[in-house]
Design a protein around this motif. Structure first.
Motif, PDB file in Angstrom:
ATOM      1  N   ILE A  70      14.694  32.399  -0.351  1.00 52.02           N
ATOM      2  CA  ILE A  70      15.847  33.298  -0.529  1.00 52.02           C
ATOM      3  C   ILE A  70      15.395  34.759  -0.396  1.00 52.02           C
ATOM      4  O   ILE A  70      16.036  35.569   0.275  1.00 52.02           O
ATOM      5  CB  ILE A  70      16.529  33.027  -1.889  1.00 52.02           C
ATOM      6  N   PHE A  71      14.256  35.072  -1.008  1.00 54.09           N
ATOM      7  CA  PHE A  71      13.688  36.427  -0.894  1.00 54.09           C
ATOM      8  C   PHE A  71      13.578  36.838   0.582  1.00 54.09           C
ATOM      9  O   PHE A  71      13.960  37.943   0.972  1.00 54.09           O
ATOM     10  CB  PHE A  71      12.310  36.449  -1.575  1.00 54.09           C
ATOM     11  N   ALA A  72      13.071  35.913   1.408  1.00 50.77           N
ATOM     12  CA  ALA A  72      12.856  36.226   2.829  1.00 50.77           C
ATOM     13  C   ALA A  72      14.172  36.500   3.556  1.00 50.77           C
ATOM     14  O   ALA A  72      14.196  37.225   4.554  1.00 50.77           O
ATOM     15  CB  ALA A  72      12.102  35.085   3.508  1.00 50.77           C
ATOM     16  N   LYS A  93     -10.407  37.859  -4.990  1.00 46.02           N
ATOM     17  CA  LYS A  93     -10.279  38.897  -6.019  1.00 46.02           C
ATOM     18  C   LYS A  93      -8.824  39.139  -6.438  1.00 46.02           C
ATOM     19  O   LYS A  93      -8.511  40.137  -7.089  1.00 46.02           O
ATOM     20  CB  LYS A  93     -10.893  40.207  -5.513  1.00 46.02           C
ATOM     21  N   VAL A  94      -7.936  38.225  -6.056  1.00 45.09           N
ATOM     22  CA  VAL A  94      -6.513  38.501  -6.283  1.00 45.09           C
ATOM     23  C   VAL A  94      -6.158  38.584  -7.774  1.00 45.09           C
ATOM     24  O   VAL A  94      -5.349  39.424  -8.177  1.00 45.09           O
ATOM     25  CB  VAL A  94      -5.646  37.475  -5.495  1.00 45.09           C
ATOM     26  N   HIS A  95      -6.826  37.777  -8.614  1.00 42.38           N
ATOM     27  CA  HIS A  95      -6.510  37.862 -10.051  1.00 42.38           C
ATOM     28  C   HIS A  95      -7.157  39.090 -10.700  1.00 42.38           C
ATOM     29  O   HIS A  95      -6.651  39.594 -11.700  1.00 42.38           O
ATOM     30  CB  HIS A  95      -6.924  36.595 -10.791  1.00 42.38           C
ATOM     31  N   LEU A 152       0.149  33.580  -1.325  1.00 45.22           N
ATOM     32  CA  LEU A 152       0.802  34.889  -1.204  1.00 45.22           C
ATOM     33  C   LEU A 152      -0.178  35.933  -0.673  1.00 45.22           C
ATOM     34  O   LEU A 152       0.188  36.776   0.165  1.00 45.22           O
ATOM     35  CB  LEU A 152       1.365  35.314  -2.572  1.00 45.22           C
ATOM     36  N   CYS A 153      -1.420  35.863  -1.137  1.00 42.69           N
ATOM     37  CA  CYS A 153      -2.445  36.791  -0.649  1.00 42.69           C
ATOM     38  C   CYS A 153      -2.586  36.637   0.875  1.00 42.69           C
ATOM     39  O   CYS A 153      -2.682  37.636   1.602  1.00 42.69           O
ATOM     40  CB  CYS A 153      -3.762  36.487  -1.360  1.00 42.69           C
ATOM     41  N   GLU A 154      -2.568  35.422   1.335  1.00 39.03           N
ATOM     42  CA  GLU A 154      -2.685  35.183   2.787  1.00 39.03           C
ATOM     43  C   GLU A 154      -1.461  35.713   3.543  1.00 39.03           C
ATOM     44  O   GLU A 154      -1.585  36.259   4.632  1.00 39.03           O
ATOM     45  CB  GLU A 154      -2.894  33.685   3.057  1.00 39.03           C
TER      46      GLU A 154
END
Ligand SMILES: Cc1cc2nc3c(=O)[nH]c(=O)nc-3n(C[C@H](O)[C@H](O)[C@H](O)COP(=O)(O)OP(=O)(O)OC[C@H]3O[C@@H](n4cnc5c(N)ncnc54)[C@H](O)[C@@H]3O)c2cc1C
Length: 155
Positions: free
Chosen positions: A85-87, A140-142, A120-122
């Motif tokens: 939905i966001f997209a 390192k995303v967290h 999501l990072c990708e």
């Protein structure tokens, strides 16, 4: 989604502020008297593409980092729906169209926090590459969005 061109109005959320400002009708030029600081851009204006992007990524990565480590089936399904939905409704239309294509090829991975944060990072890295920005190290995303850097510089 109606395009802003149809509304005959430039889309501020689809462009950077400088380009958007140039598209506006010529404005009266105000010359500040000597010794008076020149006028600053207000802080409460509508977001341009970059401001919107930065704030949105902040929200999305934080949401992924705080997502349950072991979500229920229903949470996992809802999170996948959220991204679809966001997209559809992301206010920068060209950005939204590319993001829709990207998540068609790489559907949301919502079975755990780790999986979602990496996915999501990708997705963000796909946009970074498109824009010629550096690729972020997803291990390192967290540190970036949850715990702060391991050197303690955020504590
Ligand atoms: C869904 C979406 C699609 C977009 N599509 C476009 C587009 O097509 N064209 C366009 O011009 N702009 C697009 N944008 C905006 C663009 O991605 C940036 O937000 C904008 O250019 C501002 O960039 P920035 O350098 O401030 O950092 P941003 O890219 O906004 O990143 C903010 C912070 O996130 C961290 N970060 C960077 N990469 C990652 C990553 N992979 N994982 C985790 N954290 C990371 C960094 O610390 C960075 O400072 C899009 C934004 C979103 C949310």
């Amino acid at each position: 989604m109606p395009s802003h061109e149809e509304e005959d109005k430039p889309c501020r959320a689809c462009t950077d502020f400088k380009t958007w400002a140039k598209q506006q009708k010529p404005k009266k030029i105000t010359i500040s008297p000597p010794n008076e600081p020149s006028l600053q851009k207000r802080k409460d204006c509508p977001l341009d593409k970059n401001e919107l992007g930065r704030s949105t990524w902040g929200f999305l990565h934080s949401m992924a980092s705080y997502y349950p480590e072991k979500p229920t089936t229903s949470q996992s399904q809802d999170m996948a729906k959220f991204f679809n939905i966001f997209a559809q409704f992301y206010p920068c239309e060209p950005c939204a169209l590319d993001f829709q294509e990207d998540i068609k090829k790489h559907p949301p991975k919502t079975k755990s926090r780790e999986e979602l944060a990496k996915w999501l990072c990708e997705r963000h890295n796909t946009v970074n590459v498109k824009l010629g920005k550096p690729v972020f190290d997803c291990s390192k995303v967290h540190e970036r969005w949850l715990d702060g850097w391991s050197d303690g510089s955020c504590d």
